[in-house]
Write a protein that holds these residues in place. Structure first.
Motif, PDB file in Angstrom:
ATOM      1  N   SER B  71       0.795  -1.215   0.000  1.00  0.00           N
ATOM      2  CA  SER B  71       0.000   0.000   0.000  1.00  0.00           C
ATOM      3  C   SER B  71       0.835   1.276   0.000  1.00  0.00           C
ATOM      4  O   SER B  71       0.319   2.366  -0.183  1.00  0.00           O
ATOM      5  CB  SER B  71      -0.894   0.014   1.243  1.00  0.00           C
ATOM      6  OG  SER B  71      -0.087   0.086   2.399  1.00  0.00           O
ATOM      7  N   GLY B  72       2.137   1.158   0.238  1.00  0.00           N
ATOM      8  CA  GLY B  72       2.972   2.343   0.317  1.00  0.00           C
ATOM      9  C   GLY B  72       3.037   2.946   1.709  1.00  0.00           C
ATOM     10  O   GLY B  72       3.686   3.966   1.924  1.00  0.00           O
ATOM     11  N   LEU B  97      11.767  -8.867   7.911  1.00  0.00           N
ATOM     12  CA  LEU B  97      11.835  -8.746   6.449  1.00  0.00           C
ATOM     13  C   LEU B  97      10.625  -7.954   5.981  1.00  0.00           C
ATOM     14  O   LEU B  97       9.546  -8.071   6.553  1.00  0.00           O
ATOM     15  CB  LEU B  97      11.801 -10.134   5.798  1.00  0.00           C
ATOM     16  CG  LEU B  97      12.764 -11.193   6.326  1.00  0.00           C
ATOM     17  CD1 LEU B  97      12.511 -12.518   5.614  1.00  0.00           C
ATOM     18  CD2 LEU B  97      14.207 -10.755   6.127  1.00  0.00           C
ATOM     19  N   VAL B  98      10.830  -7.167   4.954  1.00  0.00           N
ATOM     20  CA  VAL B  98       9.688  -6.487   4.353  1.00  0.00           C
ATOM     21  C   VAL B  98       9.582  -6.952   2.900  1.00  0.00           C
ATOM     22  O   VAL B  98      10.590  -7.019   2.191  1.00  0.00           O
ATOM     23  CB  VAL B  98       9.836  -4.949   4.433  1.00  0.00           C
ATOM     24  CG1 VAL B  98       8.756  -4.250   3.615  1.00  0.00           C
ATOM     25  CG2 VAL B  98       9.759  -4.482   5.887  1.00  0.00           C
ATOM     26  N   ASP B 106      13.116   4.715   0.277  1.00  0.00           N
ATOM     27  CA  ASP B 106      12.509   4.203   1.508  1.00  0.00           C
ATOM     28  C   ASP B 106      13.227   2.949   1.990  1.00  0.00           C
ATOM     29  O   ASP B 106      13.318   2.683   3.191  1.00  0.00           O
ATOM     30  CB  ASP B 106      11.035   3.867   1.272  1.00  0.00           C
ATOM     31  CG  ASP B 106      10.221   5.114   0.984  1.00  0.00           C
ATOM     32  OD1 ASP B 106      10.799   6.214   1.062  1.00  0.00           O
ATOM     33  OD2 ASP B 106       9.017   4.978   0.675  1.00  0.00           O
ATOM     34  N   ARG B 107      13.705   2.197   1.034  1.00  0.00           N
ATOM     35  CA  ARG B 107      14.399   0.954   1.325  1.00  0.00           C
ATOM     36  C   ARG B 107      15.544   1.185   2.327  1.00  0.00           C
ATOM     37  O   ARG B 107      15.641   0.513   3.353  1.00  0.00           O
ATOM     38  CB  ARG B 107      14.953   0.407   0.005  1.00  0.00           C
ATOM     39  CG  ARG B 107      15.390  -1.010   0.026  1.00  0.00           C
ATOM     40  CD  ARG B 107      15.821  -1.398  -1.370  1.00  0.00           C
ATOM     41  NE  ARG B 107      14.660  -1.672  -2.215  1.00  0.00           N
ATOM     42  CZ  ARG B 107      14.366  -2.878  -2.701  1.00  0.00           C
ATOM     43  NH1 ARG B 107      15.155  -3.897  -2.436  1.00  0.00           N
ATOM     44  NH2 ARG B 107      13.301  -3.075  -3.432  1.00  0.00           N
ATOM     45  N   GLU B 108      16.370   2.182   2.007  1.00  0.00           N
ATOM     46  CA  GLU B 108      17.485   2.520   2.892  1.00  0.00           C
ATOM     47  C   GLU B 108      16.995   2.851   4.301  1.00  0.00           C
ATOM     48  O   GLU B 108      17.550   2.399   5.300  1.00  0.00           O
ATOM     49  CB  GLU B 108      18.257   3.740   2.338  1.00  0.00           C
ATOM     50  CG  GLU B 108      19.131   3.402   1.141  1.00  0.00           C
ATOM     51  CD  GLU B 108      20.065   2.230   1.423  1.00  0.00           C
ATOM     52  OE1 GLU B 108      20.713   2.248   2.494  1.00  0.00           O
ATOM     53  OE2 GLU B 108      20.118   1.294   0.605  1.00  0.00           O
ATOM     54  N   GLY B 114      16.157  -1.054  11.156  1.00  0.00           N
ATOM     55  CA  GLY B 114      16.332  -2.364  11.780  1.00  0.00           C
ATOM     56  C   GLY B 114      15.727  -3.505  10.977  1.00  0.00           C
ATOM     57  O   GLY B 114      15.753  -4.667  11.399  1.00  0.00           O
ATOM     58  N   VAL B 115      15.138  -3.174   9.815  1.00  0.00           N
ATOM     59  CA  VAL B 115      14.677  -4.223   8.919  1.00  0.00           C
ATOM     60  C   VAL B 115      15.919  -4.880   8.308  1.00  0.00           C
ATOM     61  O   VAL B 115      16.872  -4.187   7.947  1.00  0.00           O
ATOM     62  CB  VAL B 115      13.776  -3.632   7.816  1.00  0.00           C
ATOM     63  CG1 VAL B 115      13.468  -4.655   6.739  1.00  0.00           C
ATOM     64  CG2 VAL B 115      12.491  -3.086   8.428  1.00  0.00           C
TER      65      VAL B 115
END
Lengths: 384, 140
Positions: B71-72, B97-98, B106-108, B114-115
């Motif tokens: 969904s963002g 994990l995502v 956003d990934r960074e 902590g992901v």
């Protein structure tokens, strides 16, 4: 698990602290630094820390080093919870019913633990545990401790770790512990050995009256529930169940109260007389619609009635004794099994022996005598 | 202890659908793949609040928490979950994990939070499973 070894570990590592316990969980092989915090874990559990309870159950499930010490420490804090087993065929609505049951107990101010067992893959051991989805009434309520368990290859509708996990919830202080079995087949009746009260769910139209005559799951119910009672055929199923119950001369004797094995006619008659004195339990048949909550109040009442009967008739104590006796036997069997595995490995492994049988050099019975002989001698010598 | 006892340690995962998106095909596929890899997978069902995910992760004592978000809303939801895990001392030893649609920037941010990894669309199953196997024991 080598008992002496694990005791040594706990003594030696008792100062390892919290980090040690985590390390131990990550690598079950690490022993010394891992199993030192068992008593700390137990203390945290008794203090009411959810994380500790969750971790204890994992240790029990994994049979990780030191789990036996944990369970034996917990034992003296158990015996207060009322343990209710819910079983029935897949799709009968067990999870939804358990959810509503838990909600009802919570509304009454009681705390609830739920263990839901789901099947595991016979090929990979993996499992998808999906019953949590149906705990909608209790989300966000930490006082319902819901734990999914995989059957981990055992048949019978429960995992071998289930009864130890029940002890953990009991020691934690849960008033009610509900066990939901694997969507059980006709012969998956293990739950009677763990629960005080067994509730069997039956779906409307789930078979003709011959099904009601068969041995197995329908023998073990203390309370029967015809769930989805708004479906066609519900009243017929209720009638059939009631007929079945009235045909019972002595309800689930072997499983319920631990009256042993095959009995002769005289003993049977005696048992029947005993029962007449203490008034045998006659199961109720309750109609529910778990999705809407209809009939749940009746069910709670029926479960409470059975509890009262258990306490007043002395059946509860009898059940507990049978349960502990069985548990002792089971532990001894698995310890002996492990000892024998060691012995087999010492003799070059079971495959080498099987090859000799394959070559017709010897036979399985002779090998069993050969392996078992010295152990038996040793034990008998000690006894004298 | 015997080797048999060591082998009995099973990796437990929670596959969680958080927030309002109703697309759970990916979550189902990864649940199945994890199951086939021999993991025990608890599936949360759709439309879960961060609190519910935390409750499930704590009670089920999972090694791996896989959060599926298309969904963002990951920037709002993931931090809430992480905060909840910290509250119960469960953050340190849960591999997070995502999976889903996450822009590179956003990934960074998620990784810093902590992901442990973010898996976008088209990630081969083997890669995710391998990642879990390699990293699940390394947590302290």
């Amino acid at each position: 698990m080598n008992r002496a070894e694990s005791d040594g570990q706990s003594a030696e590592g008792s100062d390892a602290g919290r980090a040690g316990s985590d390390a131990g969980r990550d690598e079950p092989g690490t022993g010394p630094d891992g199993s030192g915090t068992e008593s700390e874990l137990v203390a945290d559990l008794l203090e009411g820390k959810h994380r500790a309870l969750a971790r204890v159950i994992s240790k029990i499930e994994d049979r990780s080093p030191g789990y036996r010490d944990i369970v034996s420490e917990l034992h003296r804090h158990t015996g207060e919870a009322e343990v209710i087993g819910v079983t029935g065929s897949p799709g009968a609505g067990k999870s939804t019913l358990v959810d509503k049951l838990a909600k009802t107990y919570r509304d009454d101010g009681q705390t609830v633990g739920v263990i839901a067992v789901d099947p595991s893959s016979p090929y990979t051991g993996g499992a998808v545990l999906g019953d949590r989805i149906r705990m909608a009434s209790n989300v966000g309520d930490m006082d319902v401790f819901f734990r999914s368990m995989s059957a981990r290859g055992t048949l019978g509708g429960l995992s071998t770790a289930t009864s130890d996990a029940v002890k953990a919830l009991d020691a934690f202080g849960k008033d009610k512990v509900i066990i939901e079995t694997v969507g059980a087949g006709q012969n998956e009746v293990d739950v009677v050995r763990t629960a005080d009260t067994v509730c069997v769910l039956v779906q409307p139209g789930s078979g003709d009256d011959v099904q009601m005559l068969k041995a197995g799951i329908l023998e073990i119910g203390d309370v029967f529930v015809v769930n989805k009672a708004d479906m066609d055929g519900a009243s017929r199923t209720v009638a059939e169940l009631e007929e079945m119950i009235h045909m019972r001369e002595s309800p689930a004797k072997n499983l319920d109260t631990g009256h042993h094995g095959p009995v002769d006619e005289a003993e049977m008659a005696e048992v029947a007389i005993d029962d007449a004195d203490e008034e045998a339990w006659e199961p109720d048949v309750i109609e529910t619609v778990a999705t809407s909550g209809d009939g749940i109040a009746d069910l709670v009442e029926a479960l409470a009635a059975h509890r009262t009967w258990l306490e007043e008739s002395g059946a509860l104590a009898e059940k507990a004794r049978t349960r502990y006796a069985e548990e002792i036997r089971q532990l001894l069997r698995s310890d002996t099994g492990r000892l024998l595995e060691e012995e087999l490995a010492e003799r070059g492994g079971v495959n080498a022996l099987a090859d000799r049988v394959l070559e017709r050099e010897t036979d399985p019975y002779s090998i069993a005598d050969e392996v078992m002989g010295p152990i038996a001698d040793c034990v008998r010598d000690r006894r004298e | 202890m015997s080797t048999q006892e060591q082998e009995e340690r099973t990796i437990r995962c929670l596959i969680a659908k958080v927030g309002l998106d109703g697309h759970d095909r990916g979550a189902h596929v990864i649940s199945r793949a994890f199951r086939d890899a021999g993991f025990e997978v608890i599936y949360s069902g759709l439309h879960r609040a961060p609190d519910e995910i935390v409750q499930a992760a704590v009670q089920e004592d999972v090694d791996v928490l896989g959060i599926s978000i298309l969904s963002g809303a990951h920037n709002t939801l993931v931090p809430k979950i992480i905060a909840g895990l910290e509250e119960y001392d469960a953050f340190e030893d849960t591999l997070i994990l995502v999976g889903g649609i996450v822009p590179d920037d956003d990934r960074e941010e998620l990784l810093e939070m902590g992901v442990s990894a973010v898996f976008g669309p088209g990630t081969p199953m083997e890669e995710t499973i391998e990642f879990v196997r390699e990293n699940v024991h390394d947590r302290t």
